[in-house]
Design a protein around this motif. Structure first.
Motif, PDB file in Angstrom:
ATOM      1  N   TRP A 431      61.148  -4.109  47.226  1.00  0.00           N
ATOM      2  CA  TRP A 431      60.825  -2.842  47.886  1.00  0.00           C
ATOM      3  C   TRP A 431      62.060  -1.945  47.958  1.00  0.00           C
ATOM      4  CZ3 TRP A 431      60.861  -2.231  53.810  1.00  0.00           C
ATOM      5  CH2 TRP A 431      60.419  -0.942  54.173  1.00  0.00           C
ATOM      6  N   ALA A 432      63.220  -2.552  48.231  1.00  0.00           N
ATOM      7  CA  ALA A 432      64.470  -1.788  48.258  1.00  0.00           C
ATOM      8  C   ALA A 432      64.792  -1.237  46.872  1.00  0.00           C
ATOM      9  CB  ALA A 432      65.617  -2.664  48.767  1.00  0.00           C
ATOM     10  N   LEU A 433      64.579  -2.045  45.845  1.00  0.00           N
ATOM     11  CA  LEU A 433      64.812  -1.578  44.471  1.00  0.00           C
ATOM     12  C   LEU A 433      63.935  -0.377  44.164  1.00  0.00           C
ATOM     13  CD1 LEU A 433      66.115  -2.178  41.604  1.00  0.00           C
ATOM     14  CD2 LEU A 433      63.973  -3.384  41.102  1.00  0.00           C
ATOM     15  N   TYR A 434      62.684  -0.439  44.578  1.00  0.00           N
ATOM     16  CA  TYR A 434      61.768   0.679  44.345  1.00  0.00           C
ATOM     17  C   TYR A 434      62.238   1.934  45.070  1.00  0.00           C
ATOM     18  CZ  TYR A 434      57.757   3.732  44.927  1.00  0.00           C
ATOM     19  OH  TYR A 434      56.942   4.839  44.970  1.00  0.00           O
ATOM     20  N   ARG A 435      62.646   1.780  46.319  1.00  0.00           N
ATOM     21  CA  ARG A 435      63.084   2.948  47.079  1.00  0.00           C
ATOM     22  C   ARG A 435      64.351   3.566  46.487  1.00  0.00           C
ATOM     23  NH1 ARG A 435      63.547   0.729  53.022  1.00  0.00           N
ATOM     24  NH2 ARG A 435      63.927  -1.232  51.899  1.00  0.00           N
ATOM     25  N   GLY A 438      62.866   4.197  42.155  1.00  0.00           N
ATOM     26  CA  GLY A 438      61.555   4.738  41.793  1.00  0.00           C
ATOM     27  C   GLY A 438      60.802   3.881  40.806  1.00  0.00           C
ATOM     28  N   ILE A 439      61.312   2.683  40.534  1.00  0.00           N
ATOM     29  CA  ILE A 439      60.651   1.721  39.641  1.00  0.00           C
ATOM     30  C   ILE A 439      60.060   0.601  40.490  1.00  0.00           C
ATOM     31  CG2 ILE A 439      60.972   0.046  37.756  1.00  0.00           C
ATOM     32  CD1 ILE A 439      61.218   2.988  36.890  1.00  0.00           C
ATOM     33  N   PRO A 440      58.765   0.328  40.340  1.00  0.00           N
ATOM     34  CA  PRO A 440      57.851   0.796  39.291  1.00  0.00           C
ATOM     35  C   PRO A 440      57.371   2.233  39.540  1.00  0.00           C
ATOM     36  CG  PRO A 440      56.658  -0.593  40.822  1.00  0.00           C
ATOM     37  CD  PRO A 440      58.104  -0.653  41.243  1.00  0.00           C
ATOM     38  N   SER A 441      57.445   3.036  38.522  1.00  0.00           N
ATOM     39  CA  SER A 441      57.031   4.434  38.638  1.00  0.00           C
ATOM     40  C   SER A 441      55.530   4.580  38.826  1.00  0.00           C
ATOM     41  CB  SER A 441      57.479   5.218  37.398  1.00  0.00           C
ATOM     42  OG  SER A 441      56.940   4.634  36.222  1.00  0.00           O
ATOM     43  N   THR A 442      54.793   3.511  38.598  1.00  0.00           N
ATOM     44  CA  THR A 442      53.337   3.513  38.762  1.00  0.00           C
ATOM     45  C   THR A 442      52.907   3.139  40.178  1.00  0.00           C
ATOM     46  OG1 THR A 442      53.370   1.259  37.876  1.00  0.00           O
ATOM     47  CG2 THR A 442      52.825   3.038  36.342  1.00  0.00           C
ATOM     48  N   ASN A 443      53.865   2.910  41.059  1.00  0.00           N
ATOM     49  CA  ASN A 443      53.561   2.495  42.424  1.00  0.00           C
ATOM     50  C   ASN A 443      52.867   3.621  43.196  1.00  0.00           C
ATOM     51  OD1 ASN A 443      53.487   0.795  44.625  1.00  0.00           O
ATOM     52  ND2 ASN A 443      55.714   0.642  44.877  1.00  0.00           N
ATOM     53  N   GLY A 489      59.341  10.253  56.513  1.00  0.00           N
ATOM     54  CA  GLY A 489      60.320  11.197  57.020  1.00  0.00           C
ATOM     55  C   GLY A 489      61.632  11.068  56.269  1.00  0.00           C
ATOM     56  N   LYS A 490      62.736  10.927  56.995  1.00  0.00           N
ATOM     57  CA  LYS A 490      64.048  10.820  56.371  1.00  0.00           C
ATOM     58  C   LYS A 490      64.146   9.517  55.590  1.00  0.00           C
ATOM     59  CE  LYS A 490      68.967  11.391  57.432  1.00  0.00           C
ATOM     60  NZ  LYS A 490      69.960  11.584  58.527  1.00  0.00           N
ATOM     61  N   GLN A 491      64.622   9.601  54.343  1.00  0.00           N
ATOM     62  CA  GLN A 491      64.731   8.423  53.486  1.00  0.00           C
ATOM     63  C   GLN A 491      65.990   7.620  53.808  1.00  0.00           C
ATOM     64  OE1 GLN A 491      62.971  11.411  50.226  1.00  0.00           O
ATOM     65  NE2 GLN A 491      64.223   9.810  49.318  1.00  0.00           N
ATOM     66  N   MET A 492      66.048   6.411  53.261  1.00  0.00           N
ATOM     67  CA  MET A 492      67.256   5.616  53.403  1.00  0.00           C
ATOM     68  C   MET A 492      68.449   6.413  52.859  1.00  0.00           C
ATOM     69  SD  MET A 492      66.663   2.470  54.639  1.00  0.00           S
ATOM     70  CE  MET A 492      65.153   2.484  55.622  1.00  0.00           C
ATOM     71  N   TRP A 493      69.617   6.137  53.408  1.00  0.00           N
ATOM     72  CA  TRP A 493      70.837   6.806  52.945  1.00  0.00           C
ATOM     73  C   TRP A 493      70.988   6.679  51.434  1.00  0.00           C
ATOM     74  CZ3 TRP A 493      75.945   3.905  52.571  1.00  0.00           C
ATOM     75  CH2 TRP A 493      76.975   4.738  52.135  1.00  0.00           C
ATOM     76  N   TRP A 494      70.672   5.494  50.925  1.00  0.00           N
ATOM     77  CA  TRP A 494      70.890   5.221  49.505  1.00  0.00           C
ATOM     78  C   TRP A 494      69.670   5.572  48.641  1.00  0.00           C
ATOM     79  CZ3 TRP A 494      66.937   1.894  49.134  1.00  0.00           C
ATOM     80  CH2 TRP A 494      66.694   0.999  50.201  1.00  0.00           C
ATOM     81  N   ASP A 495      68.615   6.087  49.258  1.00  0.00           N
ATOM     82  CA  ASP A 495      67.400   6.493  48.540  1.00  0.00           C
ATOM     83  C   ASP A 495      67.525   7.973  48.194  1.00  0.00           C
ATOM     84  OD1 ASP A 495      64.891   7.205  47.630  1.00  0.00           O
ATOM     85  OD2 ASP A 495      63.800   6.414  49.365  1.00  0.00           O
ATOM     86  N   THR A 496      67.874   8.265  46.942  1.00  0.00           N
ATOM     87  CA  THR A 496      68.119   9.658  46.519  1.00  0.00           C
ATOM     88  C   THR A 496      66.957  10.250  45.747  1.00  0.00           C
ATOM     89  OG1 THR A 496      69.232   8.882  44.506  1.00  0.00           O
ATOM     90  CG2 THR A 496      70.619   9.254  46.443  1.00  0.00           C
ATOM     91  N   ARG A 497      65.800   9.594  45.783  1.00  0.00           N
ATOM     92  CA  ARG A 497      64.641  10.120  45.063  1.00  0.00           C
ATOM     93  C   ARG A 497      64.219  11.469  45.640  1.00  0.00           C
ATOM     94  NH1 ARG A 497      60.137   6.145  46.170  1.00  0.00           N
ATOM     95  NH2 ARG A 497      61.212   6.149  48.193  1.00  0.00           N
ATOM     96  N   THR A 498      63.610  12.273  44.811  1.00  0.00           N
ATOM     97  CA  THR A 498      63.079  13.556  45.260  1.00  0.00           C
ATOM     98  C   THR A 498      61.569  13.591  45.002  1.00  0.00           C
ATOM     99  OG1 THR A 498      63.511  14.570  43.083  1.00  0.00           O
ATOM    100  CG2 THR A 498      65.230  14.769  44.772  1.00  0.00           C
ATOM    101  N   GLY A 499      60.889  14.465  45.711  1.00  0.00           N
ATOM    102  CA  GLY A 499      59.449  14.630  45.503  1.00  0.00           C
ATOM    103  C   GLY A 499      58.585  13.622  46.197  1.00  0.00           C
ATOM    104  N   VAL A 500      59.170  12.764  47.035  1.00  0.00           N
ATOM    105  CA  VAL A 500      58.386  11.775  47.768  1.00  0.00           C
ATOM    106  C   VAL A 500      58.301  12.213  49.218  1.00  0.00           C
ATOM    107  CG1 VAL A 500      58.871   9.841  46.238  1.00  0.00           C
ATOM    108  CG2 VAL A 500      60.442  10.343  48.115  1.00  0.00           C
ATOM    109  N   LYS A 501      57.177  11.887  49.837  1.00  0.00           N
ATOM    110  CA  LYS A 501      56.997  12.300  51.235  1.00  0.00           C
ATOM    111  C   LYS A 501      56.135  11.296  51.999  1.00  0.00           C
ATOM    112  CE  LYS A 501      52.910  15.101  50.201  1.00  0.00           C
ATOM    113  NZ  LYS A 501      52.261  16.409  50.361  1.00  0.00           N
TER     114      LYS A 501
END
Length: 501
Positions: A431-435, A438-443, A489-501
């Motif tokens: 789950w941390a890897l995904y956050r 963004g892989i798996p991108s199909t999640n 809401g606010k993402q993890m510090w190390w989660d730099t993905r965009t477009g997720v909410k």
């Protein structure tokens, strides 16, 4: 000594501790029998490791669903359980603080004889760091600097402030570095003993036992460093290069024999947690199916690990199911269930770190231009082979995969997709890897989510527990101001993905 005997030995020692307290002295008779002031440090350590395995290894559909692995197929998941009053996640929050309280007590009780308990104390400090890493990766901002300071001599802080993850992460990494350097300088002479439920060996070989703990320490440093590589690149680079270029001083887990796995006794009440959740007697509980996200990808890439992580459906096919579907499948047996290797063994394992993860990290580090003394392709292929071996897949099948659908293509995405497959059962890390990537991108989140279309992604965090709302609301309000619907809401510090909410 088998793992079941270790658990049994702990119980026997604890019993003798109570019995030996019997005395004719009125004062001693009236001493609280539950206090057990002289519990051996090894028993305290065993209790913490067992509790960690039960709380964090027992998850099936929570982190497993967030990571895109597992879905409910009978009582469908519409994300209604992501509320503070749901003790599932609250209990894990409490477990982190309980375990670190126990370890703090262990360290206090052994302070006067620190040299005699050197190895036990090193393992305890290392596990403290692991608990803090788990806590902040689950909830982001948490009480840290003021935590565990309720005693009058420490300030009597009963309502601890919340620290930012940006400050917590470097502090944990600093603590791990101190432990790593102390281990590199030399181990103690004490054998950790029956409390070491992970690396204890039959020959009571202190050097072997502590070398394996040393490898876990540096592997945890690798994991944390790569996690912050997108937001603290200098810290990530220096940490990973230090370990990769000094393997004698900072060895890491590089073979499956050194995997940080907790094997369970397989007898009541110490069953492997997935087995305990998934079986009633000899019958499999039919509420946990494989996700269509996972099965579709494994079939598309012709990944031989599918035979290990999943069972075929009743018609002989591998078939996943939609997360949060409108209705259960007409026949639940037509959906693949979790593979027997991972769920059918009462004496199975709870993974904390797999050797393959070290090499996925090295592969990504090489792609980032870090000096890791191995090419990205070599590290990737090493990781894949270790994962295949750990899943009981033949060398020939692994080679065929690497020559075809799993072939190295010089992209970080290739690393991340395969790492996601390999992390199965260590669902929290997947789950941390995904956050982070963004892989798996199909999640995707539950199709029938009670939150409707308000969120397009899996949870960013876990819900803060209800007791924090009840007893520490003033401090909780600070991070809570940036939280939406408990887990977004606010993402993890190390989660730099965009477009997720």
């Amino acid at each position: 000594m088998k793992i079941r005997n270790r658990f049994k030995a702990i119980a026997i020692i604890a019993w003798f501790t109570v019995v030996s307290g019997c005395t004719k002295s009125f004062d001693e008779v009236n001493t609280d029998p539950d206090a057990l002031p002289d519990v051996p440090p090894t028993n305290m350590l065993a209790n913490v490791i067992r509790n960690t395995g039960e709380q964090f290894g027992g998850d099936v559909d929570g982190y497993g669903t967030f990571a895109g692995y597992i879905v409910k197929i009978q009582y469908l998941d519409y994300m209604a359980g992501l509320v503070p009053t749901n003790n599932t996640y609250g209990n894990r929050w409490y477990a982190c603080y309980y375990n670190n309280t126990q370890l703090k007590d262990l360290l206090a009780k052994t302070a006067e004889g620190a040299e005699a308990y050197k190895n036990t104390r090193l393992v305890a400090r290392l596990w403290q760091c692991y608990m803090w890493q788990y806590l902040t990766d689950g909830w982001r901002d948490v009480p840290y600097t003021e935590a565990l300071k309720g005693g009058e001599d420490e300030g009597g802080i009963l309502k601890a402030k919340y620290d930012k993850q940006e400050d917590i992460y470097p502090a944990i990494m600093d603590s791990l570095k101190v432990v790593a350097d102390e281990m590199a300088a030399g181990f103690g002479t004490d054998y950790v003993g029956d409390g070491d439920l992970i690396y204890k060996n039959d020959n009571e070989d202190v050097e072997k036992e502590m070398k394996q703990w040393q490898r876990f320490c540096n592997s945890l440093r690798l994991r944390m460093a790569m996690r912050v590589s997108g937001v603290a690149p200098d810290l990530a680079k220096s940490t990973i290069e230090e370990i990769a270029t000094n393997p004698d001083k900072y060895p890491f887990i590089d073979v499956n024999a050194d995997n940080c796995y907790l094997y369970w006794p397989g007898a009541a009440p110490y069953y492997e947690p997935w087995y305990a959740t998934g079986y009633t007697g000899d019958s499999r509980v039919n509420n946990f199916g494989m996700s269509d996200i996972f099965i579709d990808y494994l079939k598309e890439t012709e990944d031989p690990r599918i035979a290990s992580v999943a069972n075929t459906a009743s018609d002989g096919e591998y078939r996943g199911y939609e997360n949060g579907a409108k209705n259960p499948p007409p026949v639940v047996a037509r959906i693949s269930w979790i593979g027997d290797r991972y769920m059918k063994n009462a004496a199975g394992f709870t993974p904390f770190f797999k050797s393959c993860e070290s090499y996925y990290i090295m592969a990504e580090a090489a792609m980032l231009g870090y000096n890791v003394s191995i090419s990205a392709q070599e590290a990737y292929e090493k990781a894949v082979n270790l994962s295949m071996e750990d899943n009981g897949i033949s060398a020939s099948a692994a080679a065929a995969y690497l020559a075809d659908k799993g072939k190295w293509n010089n992209t970080k995405e290739r690393i991340w997709w395969d790492e996601w497959v390999a992390l199965f059962k260590n669902n929290f890390e997947a789950w941390a890897l995904y956050r982070r990537t963004g892989i798996p991108s199909t999640n995707y989140p539950s199709k029938g989510s009670i939150y409707g279309n308000a969120h397009n992604d899996q949870p960013f965090r876990l819900p803060y527990p209800n007791n924090e709302y009840l007893y520490n609301k003033e401090n909780l309000n600070v991070p809570l101001s940036e939280v939406s619907d408990y887990v977004w809401g606010k993402q993890m510090w190390w989660d730099t993905r965009t477009g997720v909410k």
